[in-house]
Structure formats: structure tokens, C-alpha cells
Design a protein around this motif. Structure first.
Motif, PDB file in Angstrom:
ATOM      1  N   LEU A  43      74.418   5.387 113.251  1.00  0.00           N
ATOM      2  CA  LEU A  43      74.658   5.983 111.936  1.00  0.00           C
ATOM      3  C   LEU A  43      73.596   5.544 110.932  1.00  0.00           C
ATOM      4  N   THR A  44      73.173   4.273 111.024  1.00  0.00           N
ATOM      5  CA  THR A  44      72.093   3.813 110.139  1.00  0.00           C
ATOM      6  C   THR A  44      70.829   4.616 110.397  1.00  0.00           C
ATOM      7  N   SER A  45      70.517   4.768 111.699  1.00  0.00           N
ATOM      8  CA  SER A  45      69.331   5.552 112.041  1.00  0.00           C
ATOM      9  C   SER A  45      69.474   6.973 111.520  1.00  0.00           C
ATOM     10  N   PHE A  46      70.685   7.503 111.620  1.00  0.00           N
ATOM     11  CA  PHE A  46      70.949   8.864 111.142  1.00  0.00           C
ATOM     12  C   PHE A  46      70.601   8.995 109.665  1.00  0.00           C
ATOM     13  N   SER A  47      71.135   8.064 108.867  1.00  0.00           N
ATOM     14  CA  SER A  47      70.892   8.221 107.424  1.00  0.00           C
ATOM     15  C   SER A  47      69.439   7.905 107.076  1.00  0.00           C
ATOM     16  N   ASN A  48      68.843   6.922 107.783  1.00  0.00           N
ATOM     17  CA  ASN A  48      67.437   6.618 107.495  1.00  0.00           C
ATOM     18  C   ASN A  48      66.523   7.782 107.820  1.00  0.00           C
ATOM     19  N   THR A  49      66.765   8.390 109.002  1.00  0.00           N
ATOM     20  CA  THR A  49      65.867   9.455 109.430  1.00  0.00           C
ATOM     21  C   THR A  49      66.139  10.751 108.681  1.00  0.00           C
ATOM     22  N   TRP A  50      67.398  11.188 108.726  1.00  0.00           N
ATOM     23  CA  TRP A  50      67.674  12.551 108.272  1.00  0.00           C
ATOM     24  C   TRP A  50      67.826  12.658 106.762  1.00  0.00           C
ATOM     25  N   PHE A  51      68.122  11.544 106.086  1.00  0.00           N
ATOM     26  CA  PHE A  51      68.102  11.592 104.624  1.00  0.00           C
ATOM     27  C   PHE A  51      66.783  11.042 104.111  1.00  0.00           C
TER      28      PHE A  51
END
Lengths: 255, 272
Positions: A43-51
Motif C-alpha cells: 500500500l505504501t508503494s501504491f501511494s508513493n508510485t501512483w499518487f
């Protein structure tokens, strides 16, 4: 409906998904497998990458390709559909070829597109449009042909202009079928969007996922898969809502 | 203007067309086919530059004939058929079981709906990197990916088939004290069969797409792999021939299932 009822229905529809997420959360933090990184890290990677930077670099190009391909398929499908439905002989002649191209899995054409048009976005958009065209086209033709002849005859008797015949009689009459075609086309377009980004691409969500897999950044890979799943879910759900709204005038029993 | 008075699809097939009409159809379609081929060949003659991307009809026929005796091609057909058949069978059985479970109560369906809707809308092929990472370019990976996508149309179709069974039949059976097993065999199974047919058709086309896509993109053995391989080896006529074979497979599969549906479920009010 009172608030308690709403809460109860919300709970009924959400609990299984919540349990599923919790199980994955616990399992991934416990097993410590390199293939299944802990959910919080994903989830951290998700927010870092996609946001973050990934949005402009990968999500926007993917969505532009998807949108452009679908728009081209819709314009071509409706236009050609009206034209072919008006000329039964032409329709009969072209139909076998259209059926063949619909049955052909679009991904099989990836190497061909790569060879003909290279790896640019134009080639991806063309492939998406090509794959998404057939369901819209064939359903438009079927929809128009299933309009009761009396309706066309009365339009003709009142000397309705051809423009109005197309936009007030043929397309609205065929609309229930056309929406089915569009729904199929959306899922085909999604498949081809992802597929084209796995095959000789330099950006796009699919490219990011594959790249992450090849460099063993499994958390990044899962975050990309999650994003693709969310995009699929949002598009499908949003389209169903639009479809219901547009087709509100129809009796519900034959939907 | 007789074109506009053309009867809709429902208007057809009231009586079988006479032989002369059939013959005329064959002639017209044959002539059109020849015209298409002629135009294509003429274009290649007029602009030889096109031949860098497009094979001549002769080369294409030669490639098709070559593939017909090429063991590598047939092993590709076999690999695709094996993975697709296995994936389709697992999807049908697994999907029907899930549907049965969902149909036990509306509570179960309401609870699972969100999860199912999410899982079924993940674009097929999105899981290829995951499959590659976990299982490598193997048949097992291919089958897993096929099932992960093809199982959902089965779940939904069979579920709707069960839910839309007319309760009157079951109530009648109950009032005559027909046993549970007999109810399933003689009422539920035939009632759900048409939806099962639809599920089979949808899952089959999904399966072919997934099989070819996985083979091409993930490099597991099969026709999809061969398409990519022929392109890289610059054996273009073979690449086109394999694409044609895949398309013919797709349309033949679809037509076969549709005609089986029409024959088997002619009694159902509508064939979807």
C-alpha cells in the motif's frame, strides 16, 4: 429506509471483502515470502508510485490510449454500423469477415502491430480500437435490424430527414444492444491496453508492472496489479451505472 | 427503399431457404471473397513496398501448407489445446461450484458480491507478471491465469440460471414429495442447463484469448508463442498463417458451441 437498515446492508456487502483483506494482511506479514510482501508495504508503494511521479508517467498514457482507442472504436462502430445496416447486401457480404475478426483474440495481433507501426502509442491505440470495434459494430447492426419495420416506415411516411432518422430512430432504437456492445468493448480495450504494455513498451501501467517483476520489486508489482484491478472495477461499475441511467426508459423485465 | 423494410433478425428462419437461394448465397459470397483476394493481390503488385509487411496469397497458402506438416506447429496446437482445455474444464467445474454456494441464500450472494465484482473486473492478462514470477513460463501458470479470468463468467451465468429458476416447479415437486436428488436431476439441472451453455461459450472465448495472450506475452509453449517467434524470425507468412489459424479456431469454437446450444436448448424460451 432507516439508518440502522443502511448500516446493516453496508455490513452485509462489505464484511467478506474486509475479512479477505485482513486475512491477506496477516498472512503476508507473517509468512515473509519475497513473492508476497506485507500488504502495508504494497500500500505504501501504491501511494508513493501512483499518487507520485508514476501517475503522469504511466497512468496518464495508459488512460489516454484506452480512451482514444475506445472513442475511435465507438465512432467507427456506430458510423459503419448505421451504414451497413442500411445496405443489407453489403452487410451480408461483410458479416463473415467481421465475425472472424471479432473471434480473433486481439492480443494475437500484437507482434503484427509492432511490426507495422512500431512501439509508439499510435500502434497501441490502433490495436485497442481494432479490438473494441467489433462488438460495437456487430451489436449496432443487430440493434438497428431488430427495430420494428413499422417504426422506420412511419418515419419515412412523415418524411423525417435522414439525419433525424439516424439520430432519433435508428440509434435510440438500437441503443439497448449498443450498450451491450460497449460493455464488451470496454473489457476488450482493457485487455489490449494491458497486453500492449507488456509487449515492447516503454511506459504505461502494464510496463511498470512487468518492469517491477523483472527487477524483483514485488511490492511495486503488486501495487500495479492492484491499480489495474481498481481501474477495471471502477470502469465496469461506472459504465453499469451510466447504462442503467440511459436505459431507464426501458421496461425493467427484459434487461 | 426496400432496404429499410428488411425484417429484423427475428423475422428470419421461419422456413428453411430453398436450395436455389442457398446456391445464390454461396455464389455471391464466393465472388466477394475472390474480389477481396484480387484487390489484395493487386495492391501488392502495384505497391511492392507493402510486401515488406504483407505476404502474397501464394506465400500465405504455402505457409499454411508448410504448417500443416510442421511438427513444431502441431506441438504448439497441442500445447494450446491442452492448457485451454484444462483451464476451461477447471473454470466450468469451479465456477459452477461457486455459483451453487452463492445461490444457497441471498445473504451469501450479497456478502460475496463486492469481492467477486472486484476480482472479475481485474483485466485478464494483468496477472501475467505475477504468474511468471510465481510459476514461471509453464503450462501450470497458463492454466492458472486462464482459470483466474474464465471462472467469473461461469460463476455469474450459472448463478443467474439457478436464481431465475421458476419456483413453481420446485414447489410442485415438493408438494408431490419428490426427493431432493430427483429434484436436482429433473428440475434444477435442466433449468440451469441453458445458462450453463452460455457460460461455456463465454468462458471458451475468454480461454482462447488468455491462452494465446499468455503464450505470446509470457512465453509458455503454444500458438501464441509461435506468433511472436515467427515475427522475430521474420517468417511473416508463417506469422500471418498462425494468426489466421487462431482466428479460425475462435470462430469455429464459437459456432460449434452456439449450434450445440440451439440444438440442445431449443426448448428454452430464448437462446442467449
Amino acid at each position: 429506509m432507516n439508518a440502522g437498515n443502511v448500516m446493516r446492508r453496508l455490513f452485509v456487502s462489505a464484511w467478506m471483502a474486509l475479512v479477505f483483506i485482513t486475512v491477506i494482511w496477516i498472512a503476508t506479514t507473517q509468512i515473509r515470502s519475497p513473492f508476497f510482501p506485507p500488504l502495508p508495504i504494497v500500500l505504501t508503494s501504491f501511494s508513493n508510485t501512483w499518487f507520485g511521479a508514476g501517475f503522469m508517467e504511466h497512468v496518464v498514457p495508459s488512460m489516454i490510449n484506452l480512451g482514444a482507442g475506445l472513442a475511435a472504436a465507438l465512432a467507427l462502430g456506430l458510423g459503419l454500423g448505421v451504414a451497413l445496416a442500411s445496405f443489407p447486401l453489403a452487410n451480408a457480404l461483410v458479416n463473415p469477415y467481421a465475425q472472424f475478426l471479432r473471434a480473433l483474440p486481439g492480443v494475437a495481433l500484437l507482434p503484427l502491430m509492432l511490426m507495422l507501426m512500431g512501439t509508439n502509442d499510435g500502434s497501441k491505440i490502433t490495436l485497442i480500437a481494432f479490438g473494441a470495434l467489433w462488438p460495437i459494430l456487430l451489436n449496432t447492426i443487430d440493434g438497428i435490424r431488430s427495430i420494428a419495420p413499422e417504426q422506420r416506415d412511419s418515419a419515412r411516411a412523415y418524411r423525417v430527414t435522414p439525419f433525424n432518422v439516424v439520430f432519433r430512430v435508428l440509434l435510440p432504437g438500437a441503443f439497448p444492444r449498443i450498450t451491450v456492445g460497449i460493455r464488451l468493448s470496454i473489457s476488450i480495450a482493457l485487455v489490449l491496453m494491458v497486453g500492449s504494455e507488456y509487449y515492447g513498451a516503454t511506459h504505461g501501467i502494464g510496463f511498470y508492472v512487468l518492469q517491477a517483476k523483472q527487477t524483483f520489486k514485488t511490492a511495486d508489482m503488486w501495487s500495479g496489479v492492484l491499480l489495474l484491478g481498481l481501474i477495471g472495477y471502477v470502469l465496469t461499475t461506472a459504465y453499469s451505472a451510466i447504462e442503467r441511467r440511459i436505459l431507464r426508459w426501458r421496461p425493467t423485465d427484459d434487461r | 427503399m426496400s432496404a429499410l423494410a428488411e425484417p429484423g433478425p427475428e423475422g428470419r428462419a421461419v422456413r428453411p431457404a430453398p436450395l436455389s437461394a442457398w446456391l445464390r448465397g454461396v455464389l455471391i459470397h464466393g465472388a466477394f471473397f475472390l474480389a477481396v483476394i484480387g484487390t489484395y493481390s493487386l495492391a501488392l503488385v502495384l505497391d511492392p513496398g507493402l510486401r515488406r509487411f504483407l505476404p502474397t496469397i501464394g506465400e500465405l497458402l504455402q505457409a499454411l501448407a508448410g504448417l500443416a506438416v510442421d511438427p513444431q506447429f502441431w506441438s504448439g496446437v497441442g500445447a494450446t489445446a491442452k492448457a485451454a482445455g484444462l483451464g476451461l474444464a477447471i473454470s466450468m467445474v469451479g465456477g459452477s461450484l461457486v455459483a451453487l454456494l452463492l445461490a444457497t441464500s441471498t445473504r451469501v450472494y450479497d456478502s460475496a458480491r463486492f469481492l467477486i465484482d472486484f476480482l472479475r473486473t481485474i483485466p485478464p492478462l494483468a496477472l501475467i507478471p505475477v504468474g511468471l514470477l510465481l510459476l514461471g513460463p509453464t503450462t501450470r501458470m497458463e492454466v492458472t491465469l486462464i482459470v483466474a479470468s474464465a471462472v467469473w463468467p461461469v460463476v455469474l451465468q450459472v448463478y443467474y440460471g439457478i436464481v431465475h429458476l421458476d419456483p413453481k416447479y420446485l414447489e410442485t415437486a415438493r408438494s408431490y414429495r419428490v426427493g431432493r436428488l430427483l429434484q436436482i436431476v429433473f428440475i434444477v439441472a435442466p433449468g440451469v442447463a441453458p445458462s450453463f451453455g452460455t457460460a461455456f461459450r463465454l468462458a471458451a472465448s475468454m480461454t482462447l484469448l488468455l491462452a494465446v495472450g499468455t503464450e505470446l506475452l509470457a512465453g509458455s509453449d503454444g500458438l501464441g508463442f509461435l506468433i511472436g517467434w515467427y515475427q522475430q524470425a521474420r517468417r511473416l507468412p508463417e506469422m500471418y498463417a498462425t494468426i489466421i489459424v487462431v482466428g479460425v479456431l475462435g470462430i469455429a469454437l464459437n459456432a460449434a458451441i452456439r449450434s450445440a446450444e440451439r440444438r440442445l436448448f431449443a426448448w428454452a424460451e430464448e437462446t442467449r
